[in-house]
Design an enzyme around this catalytic site. Sequence first.
Site, PDB file in Angstrom:
ATOM      1  CG  ASP A   1      -0.227   2.314 -16.538  1.00  0.00           C
ATOM      2  OD1 ASP A   1       0.174   1.396 -17.150  1.00  0.00           O
ATOM      3  OD2 ASP A   1       0.305   2.611 -15.324  1.00  0.00           O
TER       4      ASP A   1
ATOM      5  CG  HIS B   1       0.392   6.814 -14.637  1.00  0.00           C
ATOM      6  ND1 HIS B   1      -0.534   5.807 -14.685  1.00  0.00           N
ATOM      7  CD2 HIS B   1      -0.344   7.745 -15.259  1.00  0.00           C
ATOM      8  CE1 HIS B   1      -1.912   5.935 -15.031  1.00  0.00           C
ATOM      9  NE2 HIS B   1      -1.737   7.321 -15.392  1.00  0.00           N
TER      10      HIS B   1
ATOM     11  CG  HIS C   1       5.839   4.414 -11.866  1.00  0.00           C
ATOM     12  ND1 HIS C   1       5.959   3.498 -12.966  1.00  0.00           N
ATOM     13  CD2 HIS C   1       6.058   3.742 -10.573  1.00  0.00           C
ATOM     14  CE1 HIS C   1       5.967   2.288 -12.326  1.00  0.00           C
ATOM     15  NE2 HIS C   1       6.309   2.560 -10.939  1.00  0.00           N
TER      16      HIS C   1
ATOM     17  CG  ASP D   1       0.025   4.699 -10.287  1.00  0.00           C
ATOM     18  OD1 ASP D   1       0.547   3.508  -9.733  1.00  0.00           O
ATOM     19  OD2 ASP D   1      -0.151   4.936 -11.620  1.00  0.00           O
TER      20      ASP D   1
ATOM     21  CD  GLU E   1       4.362   3.443 -16.515  1.00  0.00           C
ATOM     22  OE1 GLU E   1       5.110   2.795 -16.896  1.00  0.00           O
ATOM     23  OE2 GLU E   1       4.538   4.158 -15.468  1.00  0.00           O
TER      24      GLU E   1
ATOM     25  CG  ASP F   1      -2.493   2.260 -13.282  1.00  0.00           C
ATOM     26  OD1 ASP F   1      -2.087   1.080 -13.244  1.00  0.00           O
ATOM     27  OD2 ASP F   1      -2.056   3.297 -13.193  1.00  0.00           O
TER      28      ASP F   1
ATOM     29  CG  ASP G   1       0.051  -1.178 -15.506  1.00  0.00           C
ATOM     30  OD1 ASP G   1      -1.116  -0.673 -15.180  1.00  0.00           O
ATOM     31  OD2 ASP G   1       1.132  -0.691 -14.923  1.00  0.00           O
TER      32      ASP G   1
ATOM     33  CG  HIS H   1      -0.285  -0.879 -10.399  1.00  0.00           C
ATOM     34  ND1 HIS H   1       0.091  -1.088 -11.768  1.00  0.00           N
ATOM     35  CD2 HIS H   1       0.531  -1.841 -10.048  1.00  0.00           C
ATOM     36  CE1 HIS H   1       0.935  -2.314 -12.125  1.00  0.00           C
ATOM     37  NE2 HIS H   1       1.027  -2.593 -10.871  1.00  0.00           N
TER      38      HIS H   1
END
Length: 317
Positions: A241, A112, A152, A139, A286, A135, A243, A137
């Site tokens: 992303d 990412h 990332h 980031d 990802e 996401d 995840d 996260h």
Amino acid sequence: MAAPHQFLKSPLTAGIVGCPFSGGQPKAGVDAGPLELIESGLLDDIKALGYEVDFQGADTLAHALVSDGTADPDIGKLKKPRLVSKVTKELAERVYAHSSKGQLTVTLGGDHSLAMGTVSGTFKQYPEAALIWIDAHADINTPLTTPSGNLHGCPVSFLLGLPGTSKEEIPEFGWIEPVLKPERLVYIGLRDIDAGERKILKEHNIKCFSMFHVDKYGIGAVVEMALDHVGRQRPIHLSFDVDALDPEVAPSTGTAVRGGLTFREGHYITEAIAETGRLVSLDIMEINPSLGHELSVQQTVSIGRSLVRCALGETLL
């Protein structure tokens, strides 16, 4: 029913950018994600939706990925900063080349950190665009707050021009302009945030829908609130992303966190954004085919394909 595309030119064309890059994080294999998506049949999926495809090959940035032997020592905590800068700068140019022709850009990652490039390229063509970031996260760590130094986890901070990311402080990333405004950024799916990131999000009043909000309001209401927040007339860059999805849904990814979006919640987001007719750029990031057994890899790649299809307008009825 999807609205007509407001910003794309006819005939509808998907500009595909494959970016096999893993330098923004430590786990090998995420660089194989783009080729897995292509070989699984993604281009045929897109053509079946009525798009022409502009694709130069999954190794389109290969020459940027080959080390020229130049040393790349850490800058503070940041790992591989020159490599990440080199690749994302070229990626920005590729994305802009597609966007400037009125194409819907689809970037296949890769990690990412690549969003430094994709968002920069999109916003060069559409400076009033909004960024919807899906996401687990945020980031949004800066060079001053990152615990790991993995880039990332930092792309949003550079795009916002936060303290620690300026040309004067870190000239290696001096090409990145602070194109993003906090009020034109919204997160969906957050559930793993560092302490420094939490402080940044609060200080800049950035709109975030964590998994708590998804549970509380439902994904339909969350997406409507997100679109209301960034404005109903803006072009949209969607950075997804995998995840963000629960590991049971998309297991082959490098920083999986339990308690994520369901299969349907993830796809609803892409379907609802497609319905606006304002999507101009999409990241799928990802997917790591080296993590998990063969079936989990196939499952994750298949979900990556279906997310792209839904974002580009696939519907059941």
